[in-house]
Design an enzyme around this catalytic site. Structure first.
Site, mmCIF file in Angstrom:
data_model
loop_
_atom_site.group_PDB
_atom_site.id
_atom_site.type_symbol
_atom_site.label_atom_id
_atom_site.label_comp_id
_atom_site.label_asym_id
_atom_site.label_seq_id
_atom_site.Cartn_x
_atom_site.Cartn_y
_atom_site.Cartn_z
ATOM 1 N N LYS A 129 -10.166 -1.066 10.819
ATOM 2 C CA LYS A 129 -10.286 -2.250 9.954
ATOM 3 C C LYS A 129 -10.595 -3.496 10.781
ATOM 4 O O LYS A 129 -10.713 -4.594 10.252
ATOM 5 C CB LYS A 129 -8.999 -2.468 9.161
ATOM 6 C CG LYS A 129 -8.733 -1.381 8.107
ATOM 7 C CD LYS A 129 -7.580 -1.768 7.231
ATOM 8 C CE LYS A 129 -6.957 -0.602 6.490
ATOM 9 N NZ LYS A 129 -7.787 -0.037 5.437
ATOM 10 N N CYS A 151 -4.616 2.334 -3.735
ATOM 11 C CA CYS A 151 -3.370 2.875 -3.163
ATOM 12 C C CYS A 151 -2.210 1.897 -3.321
ATOM 13 O O CYS A 151 -1.413 1.702 -2.389
ATOM 14 C CB CYS A 151 -3.543 3.232 -1.696
ATOM 15 S SG CYS A 151 -4.760 4.497 -1.420
ATOM 16 N N HIS A 169 0.875 -1.181 0.000
ATOM 17 C CA HIS A 169 0.000 0.000 0.000
ATOM 18 C C HIS A 169 0.915 1.235 0.000
ATOM 19 O O HIS A 169 2.010 1.189 0.566
ATOM 20 C CB HIS A 169 -0.838 -0.057 1.281
ATOM 21 C CG HIS A 169 -1.907 0.974 1.395
ATOM 22 N ND1 HIS A 169 -1.656 2.266 1.789
ATOM 23 C CD2 HIS A 169 -3.244 0.896 1.189
ATOM 24 C CE1 HIS A 169 -2.801 2.934 1.824
ATOM 25 N NE2 HIS A 169 -3.783 2.133 1.465
ATOM 26 N N GLN A 201 -4.091 -5.308 7.108
ATOM 27 C CA GLN A 201 -5.061 -6.264 6.562
ATOM 28 C C GLN A 201 -4.966 -7.642 7.226
ATOM 29 O O GLN A 201 -5.684 -8.561 6.843
ATOM 30 C CB GLN A 201 -4.862 -6.420 5.039
ATOM 31 C CG GLN A 201 -5.080 -5.146 4.252
ATOM 32 C CD GLN A 201 -6.535 -4.667 4.268
ATOM 33 O OE1 GLN A 201 -7.452 -5.401 4.648
ATOM 34 N NE2 GLN A 201 -6.753 -3.432 3.873
ATOM 35 N N ASP A 261 3.544 -4.324 7.937
ATOM 36 C CA ASP A 261 2.278 -3.602 7.876
ATOM 37 C C ASP A 261 1.160 -4.635 8.048
ATOM 38 O O ASP A 261 0.871 -5.412 7.138
ATOM 39 C CB ASP A 261 2.195 -2.894 6.519
ATOM 40 C CG ASP A 261 0.820 -2.286 6.254
ATOM 41 O OD1 ASP A 261 -0.104 -2.514 7.061
ATOM 42 O OD2 ASP A 261 0.680 -1.599 5.232
#
Ligand code: 7TS
Length: 405
Positions: A226, A364, A123, A203, A200
């Site tokens: 999220k 993104c 991203h 997700q 990261d």
């Protein structure tokens, strides 16, 4: 599998509505999830019962707010199995977590000529902060490529690492492909070469069991919004020895020990990195979201979402001219696709008229789009409150939309 999805759905008030006279099908969960009433109630309770500014409290309300705020820190620590609460830094989201890490890590550890490896599937928020830092320090960004299934070419990593490599930045789960990256393996390669790893987890945290000690990663970032929590709240986890050597990212209240015009000393971890009044109510309500996920059971969530993924993938693969991007076996509940002869944006807009919320565009992830030679995709992303019936409705609507082209 036996999962009481109808019971779960009762907890999410927003899901029970009609959009253009059709029942809402919310498949934009990778962008942001919806909140259960337990989280909404926690926000409401904070504002109606114990809201005050946290830390250094001299009164009851501030004390209660501080206790609840720090309570979430402990829940977040437990959720990712971090060693200590000092390693949990509250931010406003994954993006801020990455900017903090990139800035402060860069200041402490990156010199001119050093290198940072960033994967091709990232991203933008796990690319640009590293680029900004590299530009400031005279360092270089090196790309770790993927194959056409959306798998990271881990076998290239050893070749890409040089004696100037300082850090590898990689997503745990891709927001476009759904690919689950073998973070533990990447961390081992990094460690064997004296390189740090930033993960990261935006997700991943809503869908997988996270164990930062088992993966042995140096940094891990995620966003509350999220994972069924409030927006404007995120976490940066970091190993203590690194966080201690890194300078503050922002200056202000709370992050100091003593301020003099002749020089200032900084607070201990994690407060050194939490300048100013934070999102107090959001962090407190995030605690309720973590409770909700834990009570539902992250393994149960993962298994149900995997069923939805398999069910939807099989149905979509029947549609002529439809191509799915991201086809490696280890995948979370994200399906990005294009249909021959139809623009992704038109598909998304027309699906909306059927009450179906998907996302369209580059998500993104421009470098990833370039890899596949496309401008964007339609993306359907699932949460544990989604159902097979919703997938049926989605596939049915998609077929109708395609027939209109
Ligand atoms: N990293 C990944 C992998 C993401 O998917 C996102 C947001 C971020 C970082 C940034 O998180 P934030 O909470 O700071 O915004 N992803 C998306 C998306 O896929 N569609 O909308 C936002």
């Amino acid at each position: 599998m036996n999962f009481e999805v109808d019971k779960i759905r009762q907890d999410f008030p927003i899901l029970h509505q009609q959009i253009y006279n059709r029942p809402l099908v919310y498949f934009d969960n990778a962008a942001t999830t919806q909140r259960p009433k337990q989280v909404i109630d926690a926000l409401n309770k904070t504002y109606t019962e114990y809201y005050g500014n946290i830390h250094r409290a001299a009164h009851f309300l501030a004390d209660k707010a501080t206790e609840a705020y720090e309570g979430t820190r402990e829940k977040a620590r437990n959720f990712i199995n971090a060693e200590t609460r000092e390693q949990i830094i509250f931010t406003k989201g994954t993006t801020e977590s990455i900017n903090l890490a990139a800035f402060s890590f860069g200041e402490a550890f990156v010199q001119e000529g050093d290198e940072i490896i960033v994967s091709e599937m990232e991203h933008h928020s796990n690319i640009v902060p590293w680029q900004l830092m590299a530009a400031r320090k005279g360092a270089k960004i090196v790309m770790l490529p993927i194959d056409n299934d959306g798998r990271l070419l881990i076998e290239m990593l050893e070749q890409l690492i040089t004696k100037r490599t300082r850090l590898i930045a990689v997503a745990h789960v891709s927001n476009v492909l759904g690919t689950i990256n073998p973070v533990k393996q990447i961390a081992r390669i990094a460690r064997n070469n004296g390189v740090r790893i930033f993960v990261d987890g935006a997700q991943a945290a809503p869908h997988l069991r996270i164990d930062v000690q088992d993966m042995d990663v140096d940094f891990y970032a995620f966003s509350a919004h999220k994972m069924y929590g409030p927006n404007g709240v995120g976490v940066l986890y970091g190993k203590t020895e690194l966080l201690e050597q890194m300078p503050p990212y922002q200056g202000g209240g709370e992050m100091i020990s003593e301020v003099k015009f002749s020089g200032t000393t900084y607070n201990e971890l994690p407060y050194k990195f939490e300048a100013g009044t934070p999102n107090i109510s959001g962090v407190i309500a995030f605690g309720a979201a973590i409770d909700y996920l834990r009570n539902t059971g992250i393994e149960t969530v993962a298994a149900w979402e995997h069923e939805l993924l398999s069910y939807a993938t099989a149905a979509l693969n029947q549609i002529p001219g439809l191509r799915i991007y991201g086809t490696q076996a280890e995948k979370s509940g994200v399906i990005s696709f294009n249909v021959e002869g139809a623009h992704f944006f038109d598909l998304g807009t027309m699906l909306d008229k059927f009450g179906i919320a998907v996302r369209t565009g580059h998500h993104c992830a421009d470098p990833l789009m370039d890899h596949f030679g496309i401008q964007g995709t339609v993306r359907a992303s699932f949460a544990f409150y989604n159902t097979r019936e919703e997938i049926d409705r989605f596939v049915d609507a998609l077929k109708k939309v395609i027939a209109m082209f």
